[in-house]
Design a protein around this motif. Structure first.
Motif, PDB file in Angstrom:
ATOM      1  N   ALA A  98       0.832  -1.213   0.000  1.00 56.07           N
ATOM      2  CA  ALA A  98       0.000   0.000   0.000  1.00 56.07           C
ATOM      3  C   ALA A  98       0.866   1.263   0.000  1.00 56.07           C
ATOM      4  CB  ALA A  98      -0.939  -0.010   1.203  1.00 56.07           C
ATOM      5  N   ILE A  99       1.898   1.275   0.823  1.00 57.91           N
ATOM      6  CA  ILE A  99       2.798   2.431   0.890  1.00 57.91           C
ATOM      7  C   ILE A  99       3.516   2.614  -0.447  1.00 57.91           C
ATOM      8  CG2 ILE A  99       4.917   3.298   1.964  1.00 57.91           C
ATOM      9  CD1 ILE A  99       3.796   2.008   4.616  1.00 57.91           C
ATOM     10  N   ASP A 100       3.946   1.491  -1.049  1.00 56.81           N
ATOM     11  CA  ASP A 100       4.602   1.564  -2.359  1.00 56.81           C
ATOM     12  C   ASP A 100       3.672   2.146  -3.424  1.00 56.81           C
ATOM     13  OD1 ASP A 100       6.922   0.520  -1.306  1.00 56.81           O
ATOM     14  OD2 ASP A 100       6.629  -1.502  -2.140  1.00 56.81           O
ATOM     15  N   ARG A 101       2.377   2.001  -3.220  1.00 53.92           N
ATOM     16  CA  ARG A 101       1.378   2.540  -4.157  1.00 53.92           C
ATOM     17  C   ARG A 101       0.959   3.968  -3.791  1.00 53.92           C
ATOM     18  NH1 ARG A 101      -2.219  -1.835  -6.709  1.00 53.92           N
ATOM     19  NH2 ARG A 101      -0.739  -3.515  -6.960  1.00 53.92           N
ATOM     20  N   GLY A 102       1.631   4.532  -2.797  1.00 53.19           N
ATOM     21  CA  GLY A 102       1.376   5.923  -2.444  1.00 53.19           C
ATOM     22  C   GLY A 102       0.247   6.144  -1.456  1.00 53.19           C
ATOM     23  N   LEU A 103      -0.216   5.081  -0.817  1.00 53.60           N
ATOM     24  CA  LEU A 103      -1.304   5.224   0.151  1.00 53.60           C
ATOM     25  C   LEU A 103      -0.755   5.549   1.540  1.00 53.60           C
ATOM     26  CD1 LEU A 103      -3.455   2.159  -0.941  1.00 53.60           C
ATOM     27  CD2 LEU A 103      -4.013   4.570  -1.305  1.00 53.60           C
ATOM     28  N   GLU A 104      -1.500   6.343   2.281  1.00 52.71           N
ATOM     29  CA  GLU A 104      -1.190   6.616   3.690  1.00 52.71           C
ATOM     30  C   GLU A 104      -1.762   5.453   4.487  1.00 52.71           C
ATOM     31  OE1 GLU A 104       0.462   8.717   6.761  1.00 52.71           O
ATOM     32  OE2 GLU A 104       0.497   9.376   4.678  1.00 52.71           O
ATOM     33  N   VAL A 105      -0.952   4.847   5.344  1.00 50.09           N
ATOM     34  CA  VAL A 105      -1.356   3.641   6.059  1.00 50.09           C
ATOM     35  C   VAL A 105      -1.083   3.784   7.547  1.00 50.09           C
ATOM     36  CG1 VAL A 105      -1.033   1.141   6.254  1.00 50.09           C
ATOM     37  CG2 VAL A 105      -0.788   2.241   4.027  1.00 50.09           C
ATOM     38  N   THR A 106      -2.014   3.301   8.352  1.00 47.97           N
ATOM     39  CA  THR A 106      -1.773   3.144   9.776  1.00 47.97           C
ATOM     40  C   THR A 106      -2.437   1.845  10.212  1.00 47.97           C
ATOM     41  OG1 THR A 106      -1.699   4.278  11.919  1.00 47.97           O
ATOM     42  CG2 THR A 106      -3.797   4.347  10.741  1.00 47.97           C
ATOM     43  N   GLY A 107      -2.001   1.341  11.350  1.00 52.34           N
ATOM     44  CA  GLY A 107      -2.569   0.110  11.875  1.00 52.34           C
ATOM     45  C   GLY A 107      -3.201   0.354  13.228  1.00 52.34           C
ATOM     46  N   LEU A 108      -3.451  -0.712  13.931  1.00 48.26           N
ATOM     47  CA  LEU A 108      -4.096  -0.598  15.239  1.00 48.26           C
ATOM     48  C   LEU A 108      -3.300   0.243  16.220  1.00 48.26           C
ATOM     49  CD1 LEU A 108      -5.613  -4.127  15.698  1.00 48.26           C
ATOM     50  CD2 LEU A 108      -6.824  -1.971  15.992  1.00 48.26           C
ATOM     51  N   LEU A 109      -1.986   0.142  16.185  1.00 46.81           N
ATOM     52  CA  LEU A 109      -1.184   0.948  17.100  1.00 46.81           C
ATOM     53  C   LEU A 109      -1.372   2.437  16.813  1.00 46.81           C
ATOM     54  CD1 LEU A 109       2.134  -1.113  17.258  1.00 46.81           C
ATOM     55  CD2 LEU A 109       0.127  -1.242  18.760  1.00 46.81           C
ATOM     56  N   GLY A 110      -1.416   2.790  15.550  1.00 49.17           N
ATOM     57  CA  GLY A 110      -1.661   4.177  15.170  1.00 49.17           C
ATOM     58  C   GLY A 110      -3.056   4.637  15.543  1.00 49.17           C
ATOM     59  N   VAL A 111      -4.031   3.757  15.382  1.00 49.34           N
ATOM     60  CA  VAL A 111      -5.416   4.085  15.758  1.00 49.34           C
ATOM     61  C   VAL A 111      -5.497   4.358  17.257  1.00 49.34           C
ATOM     62  CG1 VAL A 111      -7.754   3.133  15.993  1.00 49.34           C
ATOM     63  CG2 VAL A 111      -6.506   2.869  13.834  1.00 49.34           C
ATOM     64  N   LEU A 112      -4.870   3.495  18.051  1.00 44.10           N
ATOM     65  CA  LEU A 112      -4.909   3.691  19.506  1.00 44.10           C
ATOM     66  C   LEU A 112      -4.196   4.978  19.912  1.00 44.10           C
ATOM     67  CD1 LEU A 112      -4.325   0.084  20.901  1.00 44.10           C
ATOM     68  CD2 LEU A 112      -6.479   1.320  20.618  1.00 44.10           C
ATOM     69  N   ALA A 113      -3.045   5.250  19.296  1.00 43.78           N
ATOM     70  CA  ALA A 113      -2.308   6.476  19.617  1.00 43.78           C
ATOM     71  C   ALA A 113      -3.147   7.707  19.259  1.00 43.78           C
ATOM     72  CB  ALA A 113      -0.971   6.499  18.884  1.00 43.78           C
TER      73      ALA A 113
END
Length: 155
Positions: A98-113
């Motif tokens: 996803a990042i290689d395709r230029g998308l901004e990505v976050t996961g559960l850790l980012g959601v919690l933060a």
């Protein structure tokens, strides 16, 4: 803001009764039918008032990505097609693609933060530990420690 989610963030937060954090943070979440199917198989019904199901238009691209990824591959294609502001995903390979395709990505850790930063939760550690214990969320001990130290939540 357009936010597309893979299965993991919804599944893990639902398991610990914190799914409302996604609604409170993003107002609306988009999931592809493949993610909806995975959630249904895990007895999670989507609240259509804030979770919208959108199929990828380019099913050939979905098929190509599925050779490398789980059904969350469709989330990447949907996020790209909708020009999403954010993709919620935890799978390492999927995040990298996803990042290689230029998308901004976050996961559960980012959601919690983010939930902590916005005052929706006071601490991330109890939610994280519940997800580990109840939902089987996996995080290495070193990453868990660095994450909690970064949030000033030393256990």
């Amino acid at each position: 803001m357009i936010v597309v989610s893979d299965t993991s963030p919804i599944l893990n937060l639902a398991a610990v009764d914190k799914l409302h954090l996604l609604r409170d943070l993003y107002a609306e979440i988009v999931v592809p039918p493949a993610v909806q199917g995975e959630l249904s198989r895990n007895a999670i019904q989507l609240d259509r008032s804030w979770i919208r199901v959108v199929a990828a238009q380019n099913q050939n691209e979905v098929a190509v990505l599925r050779e490398q990824l789980d059904p969350g591959a469709e989330a990447i294609v949907v996020a790209a097609e909708l020009e999403a502001d954010l993709l919620l995903a935890d799978e390492k390979r999927g995040r990298r693609i996803a990042i290689d395709r230029g998308l901004e990505v976050t996961g559960l850790l980012g959601v919690l933060a983010e939930a902590k930063a916005r005052g929706l939760i006071s601490r991330c550690q109890p939610v994280l530990d519940d997800m580990i214990r109840v939902a089987g969320f996996w995080i290495g001990d070193d990453l868990r420690s660095r994450y909690l130290q970064g949030l000033n939540e030393i256990d």
